[in-house]
Write a protein that holds these residues in place. Structure first.
Motif, PDB file in Angstrom:
ATOM      1  N   ASP A  70     -52.858 -16.006  -7.943  1.00 12.21           N
ATOM      2  CA  ASP A  70     -53.787 -16.417  -8.999  1.00 12.21           C
ATOM      3  C   ASP A  70     -53.259 -15.980 -10.375  1.00 12.21           C
ATOM      4  O   ASP A  70     -53.312 -16.750 -11.343  1.00 12.21           O
ATOM      5  CB  ASP A  70     -55.162 -15.794  -8.725  1.00 12.21           C
ATOM      6  CG  ASP A  70     -56.225 -16.388  -9.617  1.00 12.21           C
ATOM      7  OD1 ASP A  70     -56.647 -17.524  -9.337  1.00 12.21           O
ATOM      8  OD2 ASP A  70     -56.595 -15.753 -10.614  1.00 12.21           O
ATOM      9  N   LYS A  99     -53.241 -13.275  -2.552  1.00 10.84           N
ATOM     10  CA  LYS A  99     -54.024 -14.308  -3.236  1.00 10.84           C
ATOM     11  C   LYS A  99     -54.243 -13.947  -4.710  1.00 10.84           C
ATOM     12  O   LYS A  99     -54.103 -14.803  -5.608  1.00 10.84           O
ATOM     13  CB  LYS A  99     -55.359 -14.521  -2.533  1.00 10.84           C
ATOM     14  CG  LYS A  99     -56.066 -15.756  -3.049  1.00 10.84           C
ATOM     15  CD  LYS A  99     -56.969 -16.399  -2.042  1.00 10.84           C
ATOM     16  CE  LYS A  99     -57.398 -17.766  -2.583  1.00 10.84           C
ATOM     17  NZ  LYS A  99     -58.297 -18.459  -1.668  1.00 10.84           N
ATOM     18  N   GLU A 100     -54.566 -12.704  -4.962  1.00 12.85           N
ATOM     19  CA  GLU A 100     -54.737 -12.220  -6.350  1.00 12.85           C
ATOM     20  C   GLU A 100     -53.467 -12.405  -7.179  1.00 12.85           C
ATOM     21  O   GLU A 100     -53.514 -12.808  -8.332  1.00 12.85           O
ATOM     22  CB  GLU A 100     -55.057 -10.725  -6.342  1.00 12.85           C
ATOM     23  CG  GLU A 100     -56.516 -10.391  -6.526  1.00 12.85           C
ATOM     24  CD  GLU A 100     -56.737  -8.901  -6.314  1.00 12.85           C
ATOM     25  OE1 GLU A 100     -56.033  -8.101  -6.981  1.00 12.85           O
ATOM     26  OE2 GLU A 100     -57.567  -8.554  -5.447  1.00 12.85           O
ATOM     27  N   ALA A 104     -47.754 -19.893   0.398  1.00 19.18           N
ATOM     28  CA  ALA A 104     -48.863 -20.226  -0.506  1.00 19.18           C
ATOM     29  C   ALA A 104     -48.623 -21.617  -1.067  1.00 19.18           C
ATOM     30  O   ALA A 104     -47.520 -21.927  -1.515  1.00 19.18           O
ATOM     31  CB  ALA A 104     -48.938 -19.214  -1.648  1.00 19.18           C
ATOM     32  N   GLU A 108     -53.331 -10.275   2.722  1.00 20.74           N
ATOM     33  CA  GLU A 108     -53.683 -11.612   2.251  1.00 20.74           C
ATOM     34  C   GLU A 108     -54.484 -11.582   0.950  1.00 20.74           C
ATOM     35  O   GLU A 108     -54.237 -12.381   0.044  1.00 20.74           O
ATOM     36  CB  GLU A 108     -54.474 -12.358   3.342  1.00 20.74           C
ATOM     37  CG  GLU A 108     -54.753 -13.785   2.958  1.00 20.74           C
ATOM     38  CD  GLU A 108     -55.171 -14.656   4.147  1.00 20.74           C
ATOM     39  OE1 GLU A 108     -54.861 -14.294   5.305  1.00 20.74           O
ATOM     40  OE2 GLU A 108     -55.791 -15.692   3.903  1.00 20.74           O
ATOM     41  N   GLU A 109     -55.414 -10.666   0.877  1.00 22.88           N
ATOM     42  CA  GLU A 109     -56.271 -10.574  -0.307  1.00 22.88           C
ATOM     43  C   GLU A 109     -55.429 -10.309  -1.563  1.00 22.88           C
ATOM     44  O   GLU A 109     -55.591 -10.948  -2.600  1.00 22.88           O
ATOM     45  CB  GLU A 109     -57.296  -9.439  -0.091  1.00 22.88           C
ATOM     46  CG  GLU A 109     -58.543  -9.573  -0.934  1.00 22.88           C
ATOM     47  CD  GLU A 109     -59.145 -10.978  -0.848  1.00 22.88           C
ATOM     48  OE1 GLU A 109     -59.403 -11.547  -1.923  1.00 22.88           O
ATOM     49  OE2 GLU A 109     -59.298 -11.530   0.280  1.00 22.88           O
ATOM     50  N   ILE A 125     -55.494 -22.485  -4.522  1.00 21.91           N
ATOM     51  CA  ILE A 125     -54.474 -21.739  -3.779  1.00 21.91           C
ATOM     52  C   ILE A 125     -54.837 -21.721  -2.297  1.00 21.91           C
ATOM     53  O   ILE A 125     -55.980 -21.395  -1.945  1.00 21.91           O
ATOM     54  CB  ILE A 125     -54.397 -20.280  -4.307  1.00 21.91           C
ATOM     55  CG1 ILE A 125     -53.980 -20.280  -5.786  1.00 21.91           C
ATOM     56  CG2 ILE A 125     -53.426 -19.456  -3.464  1.00 21.91           C
ATOM     57  CD1 ILE A 125     -54.275 -18.975  -6.496  1.00 21.91           C
ATOM     58  N   LYS A 126     -53.879 -22.108  -1.453  1.00 22.25           N
ATOM     59  CA  LYS A 126     -54.110 -21.987  -0.001  1.00 22.25           C
ATOM     60  C   LYS A 126     -53.023 -21.104   0.583  1.00 22.25           C
ATOM     61  O   LYS A 126     -51.848 -21.294   0.293  1.00 22.25           O
ATOM     62  CB  LYS A 126     -54.034 -23.371   0.672  1.00 22.25           C
ATOM     63  CG  LYS A 126     -55.330 -24.122   0.586  1.00 22.25           C
ATOM     64  CD  LYS A 126     -55.239 -25.419   1.365  1.00 22.25           C
ATOM     65  CE  LYS A 126     -56.383 -26.344   0.927  1.00 22.25           C
ATOM     66  NZ  LYS A 126     -56.111 -27.738   1.271  1.00 22.25           N
ATOM     67  N   LEU A 127     -53.433 -20.157   1.427  1.00 20.64           N
ATOM     68  CA  LEU A 127     -52.450 -19.256   2.054  1.00 20.64           C
ATOM     69  C   LEU A 127     -52.381 -19.515   3.554  1.00 20.64           C
ATOM     70  O   LEU A 127     -53.386 -19.842   4.191  1.00 20.64           O
ATOM     71  CB  LEU A 127     -52.861 -17.798   1.839  1.00 20.64           C
ATOM     72  CG  LEU A 127     -52.708 -17.249   0.419  1.00 20.64           C
ATOM     73  CD1 LEU A 127     -53.057 -15.770   0.427  1.00 20.64           C
ATOM     74  CD2 LEU A 127     -51.301 -17.443  -0.110  1.00 20.64           C
TER      75      LEU A 127
END
Lengths: 83, 83, 83, 83
Positions: free
Chosen positions: C60, C56-57, C4, C52-53, C77-79
């Motif tokens: 954040d 990302k959370e 990330a 991934e979802e 944010i980039k994954l």
């Protein structure tokens, strides 16, 4: 309670691009009396305890373990008793 | 010749994520006596001249024009005469 | 496993003294084609997991809790999936 | 007009105390899925001109002269044409 100020500077001879940038920018703005510029970072810690000697040792350990990179940084610790 | 140390801190009430991160990391390593951590930046300038009052004014001007963001930063200037 | 990249920028309208300093220094050196300069910080995290979802959370949440100051910073944010 | 993003990272093998601090702090907060953390700085420049090759060379020169410390930093330049 003590306040510890840890000052972390680049070792002598390690280029400090941020300082160099500031010097050039100040000269550009006409401040030609500025002959050198260096930057450094400080960390102010609030530490519980009464034994100044022991606190100093602990903070030194924190620097070696976490806060500084011994290859490129020198650091300095100042303690001040607060009520 | 003077050495000026400009210390730039976040204003009271402005969150300092770097300090918060350091506090958590130190607590994680077991340094539970550390109760708070704040970071700040300093700039050390080498300035030609003899008139301390005038140099202080100039450095103050440099802070307002270039080195600090008045909305989020407080700054402090210390001068030291060097030969 | 995911990488990330968290990019933390000052919000629009918040002065960036470091960027301003760089702009002036580059102009001083004769790079007059440089018209603006801004700096920002990135954090690269290596994160275990496949969802991934959810990752990302979580990232954040890390930004809100620790890495950024919501009053002055925007973050992105980039994954990237890595093996 | 071009936007240049200069990314400045510590060379492999150079300790990154800030990244280490972030890793520990995230683990302390319970984010044990985070296995590594590194920080790096970026500079976004707005540059007048149409010759992408020449602009890239100039930005490379700026990095060597001002923005990076070649002993401890690697840098990377990305250009993007804007109208």
């Amino acid at each position: 309670m003590y306040k510890a100020i840890v000052t972390i500077k680049l070792k002598k001879g390690v280029l400090n691009p941020e300082g160099r940038t500031i010097l050039r920018a100040l000269n550009f703005l006409g401040y030609n009396e500025v002959k050198d510029a260096k930057t450094f970072k400080s960390i102010e810690l609030l530490i519980e305890g009464d034994d100044e000697e022991k606190i100093k040792e602990k903070v030194d350990e924190m620097c070696r373990k976490l806060l500084a990179n011994p290859v490129i940084h020198d650091y300095e610790i100042k303690l001040e008793k607060i009520e």
